[in-house]
Design a protein around this motif. Structure first.
Motif, PDB file in Angstrom:
ATOM      1  N   ARG A  11      70.046  74.886 -46.360  1.00 52.36           N
ATOM      2  CA  ARG A  11      71.489  75.031 -46.219  1.00 52.36           C
ATOM      3  C   ARG A  11      72.129  75.474 -47.530  1.00 52.36           C
ATOM      4  N   PHE A  33      72.960  54.948 -38.519  1.00 52.89           N
ATOM      5  CA  PHE A  33      71.959  55.991 -38.272  1.00 52.89           C
ATOM      6  C   PHE A  33      72.034  56.496 -36.840  1.00 52.89           C
ATOM      7  N   ALA A  36      75.366  58.596 -36.441  1.00 53.98           N
ATOM      8  CA  ALA A  36      75.249  59.866 -37.170  1.00 53.98           C
ATOM      9  C   ALA A  36      74.298  60.811 -36.445  1.00 53.98           C
ATOM     10  N   ASP A  37      73.176  60.277 -35.969  1.00 57.75           N
ATOM     11  CA  ASP A  37      72.205  61.099 -35.236  1.00 57.75           C
ATOM     12  C   ASP A  37      72.816  61.643 -33.947  1.00 57.75           C
ATOM     13  N   GLY A  40      74.882  64.541 -34.601  1.00 56.41           N
ATOM     14  CA  GLY A  40      74.187  65.670 -35.211  1.00 56.41           C
ATOM     15  C   GLY A  40      74.397  65.775 -36.707  1.00 56.41           C
ATOM     16  N   GLN A  41      74.668  64.643 -37.346  1.00 55.20           N
ATOM     17  CA  GLN A  41      74.882  64.602 -38.787  1.00 55.20           C
ATOM     18  C   GLN A  41      73.808  63.763 -39.444  1.00 55.20           C
ATOM     19  N   SER A  42      73.656  63.970 -40.748  1.00 53.43           N
ATOM     20  CA  SER A  42      72.816  63.047 -41.503  1.00 53.43           C
ATOM     21  C   SER A  42      73.655  61.813 -41.793  1.00 53.43           C
ATOM     22  N   ALA A  43      73.015  60.723 -42.155  1.00 47.80           N
ATOM     23  CA  ALA A  43      73.749  59.510 -42.507  1.00 47.80           C
ATOM     24  C   ALA A  43      74.651  59.787 -43.705  1.00 47.80           C
ATOM     25  N   SER A  44      74.180  60.580 -44.643  1.00 46.08           N
ATOM     26  CA  SER A  44      74.962  60.914 -45.834  1.00 46.08           C
ATOM     27  C   SER A  44      76.235  61.676 -45.464  1.00 46.08           C
ATOM     28  N   GLU A  45      76.121  62.636 -44.555  1.00 43.80           N
ATOM     29  CA  GLU A  45      77.296  63.393 -44.108  1.00 43.80           C
ATOM     30  C   GLU A  45      78.289  62.473 -43.388  1.00 43.80           C
ATOM     31  N   PHE A  46      77.764  61.590 -42.552  1.00 47.25           N
ATOM     32  CA  PHE A  46      78.622  60.655 -41.816  1.00 47.25           C
ATOM     33  C   PHE A  46      79.393  59.761 -42.779  1.00 47.25           C
TER      34      PHE A  46
END
Length: 76
Positions: A11, A33, A36-37, A40-46
Motif C-alpha cells: 500500500r 479484532f 475490525a475484521d 475490512g480493516q486492520s486493528a491498527s486502522e480501526f
C-alpha cells in the motif's frame, strides 16, 4: 553502473505516523479484532479511526492548561 531502485510493493504510505502501544483486556481485544475484521480493516486502522473520532470531539481550548489572567478586574 547505475544504482537500481528497488521496486516497492504494498500500500502507499499514509504519511508520518507515531507508534503507540496499549494493553487491552483479552475480551476487549478479541472484540476489537472481530469488529475490525468484519469492517475490512486492520486493528491498527480501526483504533486510529476511533481515536481520531474521539479527539475531533474535544475542544482543545480547554486542554491547553492556561487560563486567562483576570487583568481587567485588577486594573479597575
Amino acid at each position: 553502473m547505475a544504482i537500481q531502485k528497488r521496486a516497492r510493493g504494498g500500500r502507499p504510505s499514509k504519511g508520518d505516523r507515531h507508534v503507540l502501544t496499549t494493553r487491552l483486556p483479552v475480551a476487549d481485544a478479541e472484540k476489537l479484532f472481530a469488529v475490525a475484521d468484519h469492517q475490512g480493516q486492520s486493528a491498527s486502522e480501526f483504533i486510529a479511526h476511533a481515536v481520531a473520532e474521539k479527539l475531533a470531539a474535544i475542544d482543545m481550548t480547554f486542554v491547553s492548561g492556561q487560563e486567562e489572567l483576570p487583568i481587567g478586574r485588577i486594573a479597575s
